[in-house]
Structures are given as C-alpha cells and as structure tokens.
Write a protein that holds these residues in place. Sequence first.
Motif, PDB file in Angstrom:
ATOM      1  N   VAL A   6     -22.817  51.177  57.529  1.00  0.00           N
ATOM      2  CA  VAL A   6     -22.638  52.625  57.615  1.00  0.00           C
ATOM      3  C   VAL A   6     -21.230  52.921  57.112  1.00  0.00           C
ATOM      4  CG1 VAL A   6     -22.571  54.623  59.134  1.00  0.00           C
ATOM      5  CG2 VAL A   6     -24.169  52.755  59.609  1.00  0.00           C
ATOM      6  N   VAL A   7     -21.132  53.758  56.089  1.00  0.00           N
ATOM      7  CA  VAL A   7     -19.839  54.080  55.491  1.00  0.00           C
ATOM      8  C   VAL A   7     -19.401  55.467  55.964  1.00  0.00           C
ATOM      9  CG1 VAL A   7     -18.571  54.442  53.340  1.00  0.00           C
ATOM     10  CG2 VAL A   7     -20.316  52.648  53.482  1.00  0.00           C
ATOM     11  N   HIS A   8     -18.170  55.538  56.487  1.00  0.00           N
ATOM     12  CA  HIS A   8     -17.567  56.798  56.916  1.00  0.00           C
ATOM     13  C   HIS A   8     -16.402  57.088  55.988  1.00  0.00           C
ATOM     14  CE1 HIS A   8     -19.677  56.595  60.829  1.00  0.00           C
ATOM     15  NE2 HIS A   8     -19.460  55.293  60.728  1.00  0.00           N
ATOM     16  N   GLN A   9     -16.296  58.344  55.542  1.00  0.00           N
ATOM     17  CA  GLN A   9     -15.184  58.743  54.693  1.00  0.00           C
ATOM     18  C   GLN A   9     -14.166  59.531  55.507  1.00  0.00           C
ATOM     19  OE1 GLN A   9     -16.247  60.623  51.009  1.00  0.00           O
ATOM     20  NE2 GLN A   9     -18.058  59.339  50.749  1.00  0.00           N
ATOM     21  N   SER A  10     -12.893  59.363  55.163  1.00  0.00           N
ATOM     22  CA  SER A  10     -11.837  60.091  55.871  1.00  0.00           C
ATOM     23  C   SER A  10     -10.836  60.666  54.877  1.00  0.00           C
ATOM     24  CB  SER A  10     -11.105  59.152  56.834  1.00  0.00           C
ATOM     25  OG  SER A  10     -10.015  59.834  57.432  1.00  0.00           O
ATOM     26  N   ARG A  11     -10.461  61.905  55.108  1.00  0.00           N
ATOM     27  CA  ARG A  11      -9.389  62.535  54.315  1.00  0.00           C
ATOM     28  C   ARG A  11      -8.018  62.172  54.894  1.00  0.00           C
ATOM     29  NH1 ARG A  11     -11.513  66.526  50.955  1.00  0.00           N
ATOM     30  NH2 ARG A  11     -13.581  67.242  51.561  1.00  0.00           N
ATOM     31  N   HIS A  12      -8.020  61.545  56.061  1.00  0.00           N
ATOM     32  CA  HIS A  12      -6.770  61.235  56.758  1.00  0.00           C
ATOM     33  C   HIS A  12      -6.645  59.736  57.001  1.00  0.00           C
ATOM     34  CE1 HIS A  12      -5.987  65.467  57.387  1.00  0.00           C
ATOM     35  NE2 HIS A  12      -7.275  65.580  57.609  1.00  0.00           N
ATOM     36  N   LEU A  13      -6.600  58.994  55.944  1.00  0.00           N
ATOM     37  CA  LEU A  13      -6.393  57.552  56.022  1.00  0.00           C
ATOM     38  C   LEU A  13      -4.998  57.291  55.468  1.00  0.00           C
ATOM     39  CD1 LEU A  13      -7.730  54.962  56.876  1.00  0.00           C
ATOM     40  CD2 LEU A  13      -8.759  54.763  54.634  1.00  0.00           C
ATOM     41  N   ASP A  14      -4.020  57.358  56.373  1.00  0.00           N
ATOM     42  CA  ASP A  14      -2.618  57.283  55.990  1.00  0.00           C
ATOM     43  C   ASP A  14      -2.122  55.843  55.986  1.00  0.00           C
ATOM     44  OD1 ASP A  14      -2.564  60.108  55.943  1.00  0.00           O
ATOM     45  OD2 ASP A  14      -2.268  60.131  58.120  1.00  0.00           O
ATOM     46  N   ALA A  15      -1.048  55.602  55.249  1.00  0.00           N
ATOM     47  CA  ALA A  15      -0.463  54.261  55.168  1.00  0.00           C
ATOM     48  C   ALA A  15      -0.090  53.725  56.544  1.00  0.00           C
ATOM     49  CB  ALA A  15       0.758  54.274  54.250  1.00  0.00           C
ATOM     50  N   VAL A  16       0.329  54.602  57.467  1.00  0.00           N
ATOM     51  CA  VAL A  16       0.728  54.169  58.798  1.00  0.00           C
ATOM     52  C   VAL A  16      -0.462  53.573  59.569  1.00  0.00           C
ATOM     53  CG1 VAL A  16       0.355  56.408  59.927  1.00  0.00           C
ATOM     54  CG2 VAL A  16       2.082  54.836  60.817  1.00  0.00           C
ATOM     55  N   ASP A  17      -1.677  53.914  59.171  1.00  0.00           N
ATOM     56  CA  ASP A  17      -2.868  53.405  59.848  1.00  0.00           C
ATOM     57  C   ASP A  17      -3.367  52.081  59.274  1.00  0.00           C
ATOM     58  OD1 ASP A  17      -3.151  55.512  61.700  1.00  0.00           O
ATOM     59  OD2 ASP A  17      -4.055  56.770  60.145  1.00  0.00           O
ATOM     60  N   LEU A  18      -2.794  51.649  58.161  1.00  0.00           N
ATOM     61  CA  LEU A  18      -3.253  50.412  57.529  1.00  0.00           C
ATOM     62  C   LEU A  18      -2.544  49.207  58.135  1.00  0.00           C
ATOM     63  CD1 LEU A  18      -3.426  51.587  53.813  1.00  0.00           C
ATOM     64  CD2 LEU A  18      -5.279  51.470  55.505  1.00  0.00           C
ATOM     65  N   ALA A  42      -0.834  45.838  57.957  1.00  0.00           N
ATOM     66  CA  ALA A  42      -0.086  45.085  56.940  1.00  0.00           C
ATOM     67  C   ALA A  42      -0.504  43.619  56.954  1.00  0.00           C
ATOM     68  CB  ALA A  42       1.411  45.197  57.211  1.00  0.00           C
ATOM     69  N   GLY A  43      -0.628  43.047  55.782  1.00  0.00           N
ATOM     70  CA  GLY A  43      -0.878  41.620  55.653  1.00  0.00           C
ATOM     71  C   GLY A  43      -2.307  41.179  55.884  1.00  0.00           C
ATOM     72  N   ALA A  44      -3.241  42.098  56.032  1.00  0.00           N
ATOM     73  CA  ALA A  44      -4.638  41.721  56.251  1.00  0.00           C
ATOM     74  C   ALA A  44      -5.265  41.262  54.948  1.00  0.00           C
ATOM     75  CB  ALA A  44      -5.416  42.904  56.820  1.00  0.00           C
ATOM     76  N   SER A  57      -7.551  46.873  56.034  1.00  0.00           N
ATOM     77  CA  SER A  57      -7.996  47.135  57.404  1.00  0.00           C
ATOM     78  C   SER A  57      -7.082  48.163  58.051  1.00  0.00           C
ATOM     79  CB  SER A  57      -7.944  45.848  58.239  1.00  0.00           C
ATOM     80  OG  SER A  57      -8.718  44.836  57.662  1.00  0.00           O
ATOM     81  N   VAL A  58      -7.609  48.823  59.072  1.00  0.00           N
ATOM     82  CA  VAL A  58      -6.798  49.765  59.834  1.00  0.00           C
ATOM     83  C   VAL A  58      -6.312  49.087  61.108  1.00  0.00           C
ATOM     84  CG1 VAL A  58      -7.898  51.836  58.904  1.00  0.00           C
ATOM     85  CG2 VAL A  58      -8.822  50.766  60.971  1.00  0.00           C
ATOM     86  N   THR A  59      -5.321  49.690  61.733  1.00  0.00           N
ATOM     87  CA  THR A  59      -4.771  49.163  62.980  1.00  0.00           C
ATOM     88  C   THR A  59      -5.829  49.245  64.090  1.00  0.00           C
ATOM     89  OG1 THR A  59      -3.960  51.321  63.684  1.00  0.00           O
ATOM     90  CG2 THR A  59      -2.442  49.931  62.355  1.00  0.00           C
ATOM     91  N   PRO A  60      -5.681  48.444  65.132  1.00  0.00           N
ATOM     92  CA  PRO A  60      -6.624  48.538  66.251  1.00  0.00           C
ATOM     93  C   PRO A  60      -6.688  49.940  66.867  1.00  0.00           C
ATOM     94  CG  PRO A  60      -5.377  46.509  66.416  1.00  0.00           C
ATOM     95  CD  PRO A  60      -4.756  47.307  65.296  1.00  0.00           C
ATOM     96  N   ALA A  61      -5.543  50.635  66.948  1.00  0.00           N
ATOM     97  CA  ALA A  61      -5.540  51.982  67.514  1.00  0.00           C
ATOM     98  C   ALA A  61      -6.389  52.929  66.664  1.00  0.00           C
ATOM     99  CB  ALA A  61      -4.111  52.505  67.640  1.00  0.00           C
ATOM    100  N   ARG A  62      -6.235  52.858  65.351  1.00  0.00           N
ATOM    101  CA  ARG A  62      -7.029  53.715  64.457  1.00  0.00           C
ATOM    102  C   ARG A  62      -8.500  53.338  64.531  1.00  0.00           C
ATOM    103  NH1 ARG A  62      -6.823  57.378  59.921  1.00  0.00           N
ATOM    104  NH2 ARG A  62      -9.042  57.871  59.717  1.00  0.00           N
TER     105      ARG A  62
END
Length: 194
Positions: free
Chosen positions: A19-31, A33-35, A39-44
């Motif tokens: 299931v694919v979800h699209q987001s207009r609010h996928l900011d760098a802070v949510d990505l 690092a090093g994955a 991937s997004v952070t656990p909080a996101r």
Amino acid sequence: DIHVLVPHGHLQSKLSGVVVHQSRHLDAVDLLAGAALPSVTPARAAIDAAGWLPTARSACGLVLAVAQQGVAAPGDMLDVLDRIWRVRHTASIRDALIEALGGAESHAESDVMRIMRRIGFRDVRRQVRIETPHAAYRADFLVQLPDGRMLNVEVDGPQHNDPVQRARDAERDAALIALRYVVLRVPVALLRAD
C-alpha cells in the motif's frame, strides 16, 4: 500489507500486498540518516502508521505502545504531528501523546486516569518508585487518601493472569499492604467490559 510512504507525485506501484501513501510533507528532518534504503525516523513512522489505522482508539494505542517500548519518545512524535500537515485522528493522537508525556504507558492507564479524575482524585502521581524492605516497586498510580494512607492503583493487562506473575503480584501487594498502602488492581478486561 506493507505500507510505504513516498513523496507526493511519485508513481504508485501495483505490487500485491504493498500500500503506497503519498505525502506533501516529507521533510529532510524526517529522513533517517545512513539507512540502506530511504527511511523515515521511528517518530515519523509511528505518526504515519497511526494515521493509517481505521479508529482513533487503535491509533492512540499504537503511539502509546511505541512510546512505552522506547521506540520513539512522545515529544518527538508530537513534534512530527505539529510539523506535518494533516493526519487522521490528529486530536486523539495528540491527547494520547500528552498523556504519555505525563507517564501513561497504555490506553488502559489513560482510561484509569480519566476515571480517577472524574471521581475527584486530583493529586495523582504516575509511575512512582516505592521502596520496601524486600524490593523496590513501581506503582502505576499513587494517591494520598484523606486518612494519610496511600492508594496504589495498578492496571493489570493479560500478562497478570499468568500464575507466576500472579504470585509476584501477591508478594508485591503484601509488601505494600504491610507498609499501610491500599492496593487496588484494575484488570484491563474490566475496563473494556465496563
């Protein structure tokens, strides 16, 4: 199904079970690092997953479980909720995360806190460490009664039905009662039924 979050405008895959979800609010802070894969952070991930659930209660249960297991801090999830534009069940998720900041570790604990407030308890302390001559214990809720004794309210999930856990609970309760605590155990099944 496997749920995947992508930036708005990406073509959706027609893979079975995805299931694919699209987001207009996928900011760098949510990505994350090093994955190896983006991937997004656990909080996101927790906030997105909670928003994809069908009911507010299940969404709140998910974020409380994420906080209780230490996967993501309640404050970090609140930051995500404030940053992204809109998630289904936003108000309920926010309330659950504020409860988690106050010490709630489950939906049942939030329910018990609401009941305690409704019946007039105001100075309720959560997750309090109590020292006894035998061991230290953590109380789900602690309230001073008018006669000076302390009321310890415990919210018991299904794991407390295990005979070994029941014996540990009885030992714990006896130690607290010997110190003049009043112990009340509230089974989660009772909260759900009534």
